[in-house]
Design a protein around this motif. Structure first.
Motif, PDB file in Angstrom:
ATOM      1  N   MET A   1      -2.423  17.322  19.296  1.00 50.92           N
ATOM      2  CA  MET A   1      -2.198  16.156  18.451  1.00 50.92           C
ATOM      3  C   MET A   1      -0.764  15.670  18.584  1.00 50.92           C
ATOM      4  N   SER A   2      -0.596  14.371  18.739  1.00 53.01           N
ATOM      5  CA  SER A   2       0.746  13.815  18.890  1.00 53.01           C
ATOM      6  C   SER A   2       1.528  13.925  17.603  1.00 53.01           C
ATOM      7  N   ARG A   3       2.810  14.279  17.726  1.00 57.08           N
ATOM      8  CA  ARG A   3       3.665  14.354  16.555  1.00 57.08           C
ATOM      9  C   ARG A   3       3.994  12.972  16.021  1.00 57.08           C
ATOM     10  N   ARG A   4       3.633  11.914  16.761  1.00 58.35           N
ATOM     11  CA  ARG A   4       3.954  10.570  16.326  1.00 58.35           C
ATOM     12  C   ARG A   4       2.770   9.876  15.659  1.00 58.35           C
ATOM     13  N   GLN A   5       1.641  10.566  15.506  1.00 55.31           N
ATOM     14  CA  GLN A   5       0.525   9.993  14.801  1.00 55.31           C
ATOM     15  C   GLN A   5       0.829   9.980  13.305  1.00 55.31           C
ATOM     16  N   PRO A   6       0.050   9.197  12.505  1.00 61.21           N
ATOM     17  CA  PRO A   6       0.259   9.206  11.054  1.00 61.21           C
ATOM     18  C   PRO A   6       0.229  10.618  10.497  1.00 61.21           C
ATOM     19  N   SER A   7       1.022  10.856   9.461  1.00 61.47           N
ATOM     20  CA  SER A   7       1.176  12.195   8.914  1.00 61.47           C
ATOM     21  C   SER A   7      -0.147  12.772   8.434  1.00 61.47           C
ATOM     22  N   PRO A   8      -0.509  13.980   8.888  1.00 59.68           N
ATOM     23  CA  PRO A   8      -1.700  14.646   8.367  1.00 59.68           C
ATOM     24  C   PRO A   8      -1.413  15.381   7.063  1.00 59.68           C
ATOM     25  N   ILE A   9      -0.168  15.347   6.629  1.00 57.18           N
ATOM     26  CA  ILE A   9       0.238  16.061   5.419  1.00 57.18           C
ATOM     27  C   ILE A   9       0.255  15.129   4.220  1.00 57.18           C
ATOM     28  N   LEU A  10       0.885  13.958   4.383  1.00 56.81           N
ATOM     29  CA  LEU A  10       1.000  13.000   3.298  1.00 56.81           C
ATOM     30  C   LEU A  10      -0.150  12.002   3.306  1.00 56.81           C
ATOM     31  N   ARG A  11      -0.443  11.448   2.147  1.00 59.09           N
ATOM     32  CA  ARG A  11      -1.367  10.324   2.082  1.00 59.09           C
ATOM     33  C   ARG A  11      -0.691   9.117   2.720  1.00 59.09           C
ATOM     34  N   PRO A  12      -1.467   8.215   3.326  1.00 55.77           N
ATOM     35  CA  PRO A  12      -0.872   7.072   4.031  1.00 55.77           C
ATOM     36  C   PRO A  12       0.103   6.265   3.176  1.00 55.77           C
ATOM     37  N   ALA A  13      -0.237   6.020   1.918  1.00 53.68           N
ATOM     38  CA  ALA A  13       0.644   5.225   1.053  1.00 53.68           C
ATOM     39  C   ALA A  13       1.967   5.949   0.812  1.00 53.68           C
ATOM     40  N   GLN A  14       1.894   7.263   0.635  1.00 55.52           N
ATOM     41  CA  GLN A  14       3.116   8.049   0.433  1.00 55.52           C
ATOM     42  C   GLN A  14       3.984   8.024   1.677  1.00 55.52           C
ATOM     43  N   ALA A  15       3.365   8.236   2.834  1.00 50.94           N
ATOM     44  CA  ALA A  15       4.119   8.251   4.091  1.00 50.94           C
ATOM     45  C   ALA A  15       4.790   6.898   4.335  1.00 50.94           C
ATOM     46  N   LYS A  16       4.071   5.823   4.056  1.00 47.32           N
ATOM     47  CA  LYS A  16       4.623   4.480   4.255  1.00 47.32           C
ATOM     48  C   LYS A  16       5.791   4.219   3.312  1.00 47.32           C
ATOM     49  N   TYR A  17       5.642   4.651   2.061  1.00 45.03           N
ATOM     50  CA  TYR A  17       6.725   4.452   1.084  1.00 45.03           C
ATOM     51  C   TYR A  17       7.979   5.228   1.480  1.00 45.03           C
ATOM     52  N   LEU A  18       7.812   6.486   1.834  1.00 47.46           N
ATOM     53  CA  LEU A  18       8.968   7.300   2.212  1.00 47.46           C
ATOM     54  C   LEU A  18       9.640   6.750   3.467  1.00 47.46           C
ATOM     55  N   ALA A  19       8.841   6.270   4.400  1.00 47.55           N
ATOM     56  CA  ALA A  19       9.410   5.683   5.616  1.00 47.55           C
ATOM     57  C   ALA A  19      10.238   4.447   5.282  1.00 47.55           C
ATOM     58  N   SER A  20       9.804   3.692   4.272  1.00 46.73           N
ATOM     59  CA  SER A  20      10.533   2.471   3.896  1.00 46.73           C
ATOM     60  C   SER A  20      11.891   2.775   3.281  1.00 46.73           C
ATOM     61  N   LEU A  21      12.084   3.991   2.804  1.00 47.17           N
ATOM     62  CA  LEU A  21      13.351   4.375   2.170  1.00 47.17           C
ATOM     63  C   LEU A  21      14.384   4.893   3.165  1.00 47.17           C
ATOM     64  N   ARG A  22      13.959   5.156   4.398  1.00 46.11           N
ATOM     65  CA  ARG A  22      14.896   5.716   5.370  1.00 46.11           C
ATOM     66  C   ARG A  22      15.980   4.699   5.706  1.00 46.11           C
ATOM     67  N   PRO A  23      17.246   5.128   5.630  1.00 45.85           N
ATOM     68  CA  PRO A  23      18.325   4.213   6.008  1.00 45.85           C
ATOM     69  C   PRO A  23      18.256   3.862   7.494  1.00 45.85           C
ATOM     70  N   PHE A  24      18.941   2.819   7.846  1.00 54.20           N
ATOM     71  CA  PHE A  24      19.003   2.378   9.242  1.00 54.20           C
ATOM     72  C   PHE A  24      19.573   3.480  10.118  1.00 54.20           C
ATOM     73  N   ARG A  25      18.933   3.710  11.269  1.00 55.99           N
ATOM     74  CA  ARG A  25      19.419   4.707  12.223  1.00 55.99           C
ATOM     75  C   ARG A  25      20.147   3.984  13.343  1.00 55.99           C
ATOM     76  N   ASP A  26      21.277   4.531  13.733  1.00 47.77           N
ATOM     77  CA  ASP A  26      22.099   3.838  14.721  1.00 47.77           C
ATOM     78  C   ASP A  26      21.423   3.817  16.080  1.00 47.77           C
ATOM     79  N   ALA A  27      22.011   3.066  17.003  1.00 44.89           N
ATOM     80  CA  ALA A  27      21.392   2.807  18.295  1.00 44.89           C
ATOM     81  C   ALA A  27      21.168   4.079  19.101  1.00 44.89           C
ATOM     82  N   LEU A  28      22.105   5.024  19.046  1.00 49.32           N
ATOM     83  CA  LEU A  28      21.955   6.253  19.826  1.00 49.32           C
ATOM     84  C   LEU A  28      20.788   7.079  19.320  1.00 49.32           C
ATOM     85  N   VAL A  29      20.695   7.263  18.013  1.00 52.94           N
ATOM     86  CA  VAL A  29      19.582   8.022  17.437  1.00 52.94           C
ATOM     87  C   VAL A  29      18.254   7.347  17.768  1.00 52.94           C
TER      88      VAL A  29
END
Length: 228
Positions: free
Chosen positions: A1-29
């Protein structure tokens, strides 16, 4: 299973919300994440990257040991957190080491990083502590031995972080398990060992792919001159 697929741990709404809170990552990252995805190279997920940076920042002049450099993504986050500290990192793939070196030089942290090539269990025997943080993300079959070998090198009060302990959700949900997945079997055996380890205070976080976090609370028998 790809590590980039939707989270099998969190519910989709939770995963989407947490992703929306992530600060901007710089160009190198962002570039490193893109490269890892395109070349199917396992690296720490973004939230674990932030955790590594935060833990390293609590020991800004400390020493950090990483097992499993890959392309240097975790290494970069650790070195950025420990602004004046040193990161010793182990990787067995020389091609990945070369890529990691380029990224770390671009990130301006290579002067504080020591890249060691070889199998972790062999290289660790020549590594000297103490370290303030140990991050384990190498061969899953070696997790237990890596923990045994690194704990004597970890200072009292130091952190140990272990990635992939929920293994794409399959440890708790056998329906997600791929037939013949020996890594899952090794992680399943490792988790209780980690959680009840007498030298550690531990917690398993449902973060990313499952992150074990421990704090060393007392010396190991090896440090005290054992076995007795």
């Amino acid at each position: 299973m790809s590590r980039r697929q939707p989270s099998p741990i969190l519910r989709p709404a939770q995963a989407k919300y947490l992703a929306s809170l992530r600060p901007f990552r710089d160009a190198l990252v962002a570039e490193m994440e893109k490269y890892a995805h395109e070349h199917d190279i396992p690296i720490a997920l973004p939230d674990l990257g932030r955790l590594l940076e935060a833990l390293a920042a609590s020991r800004p002049g400390g020493r950090i040991l990483e097992i499993g450099s890959a392309i240097g993504y975790g290494t970069l986050r650790l070195a950025r957190g420990a602004r004046e500290g040193q990161v010793v990192t182990i990787e067995r793939d020389p091609a990945r080491i070369a890529i990691a070196r380029q990224y770390l030089e671009t990130g301006g942290v290579m002067a504080r990083v020591e890249l060691l090539e070889g199998e972790a269990l062999e290289v660790l025997r020549g590594v000297r502590g103490p370290f303030d943080l140990v991050y384990i993300d190498g061969d899953k079959r070696d997790y237990r031995r890596c923990l045994d070998l690194t704990l004597p090198l970890l200072a009292i009060g130091g952190y140990v972080v272990v990635d992939n302990l929920l293994w794409h959700g399959s440890i708790a949900d056998p329906k997600l398990l791929t037939e013949g997945d020996t890594d899952a079997r090794e992680i399943e055996r490792f988790n209780p060992y980690f959680m009840i380890h007498p030298q550690l205070s531990t917690v398993l976080l449902p973060l990313g792919d499952g992150v074990g976090l421990g704090v060393k609370k007392k010396m190991t028998i090896r440090e005290m001159g054992g076995p007795f």
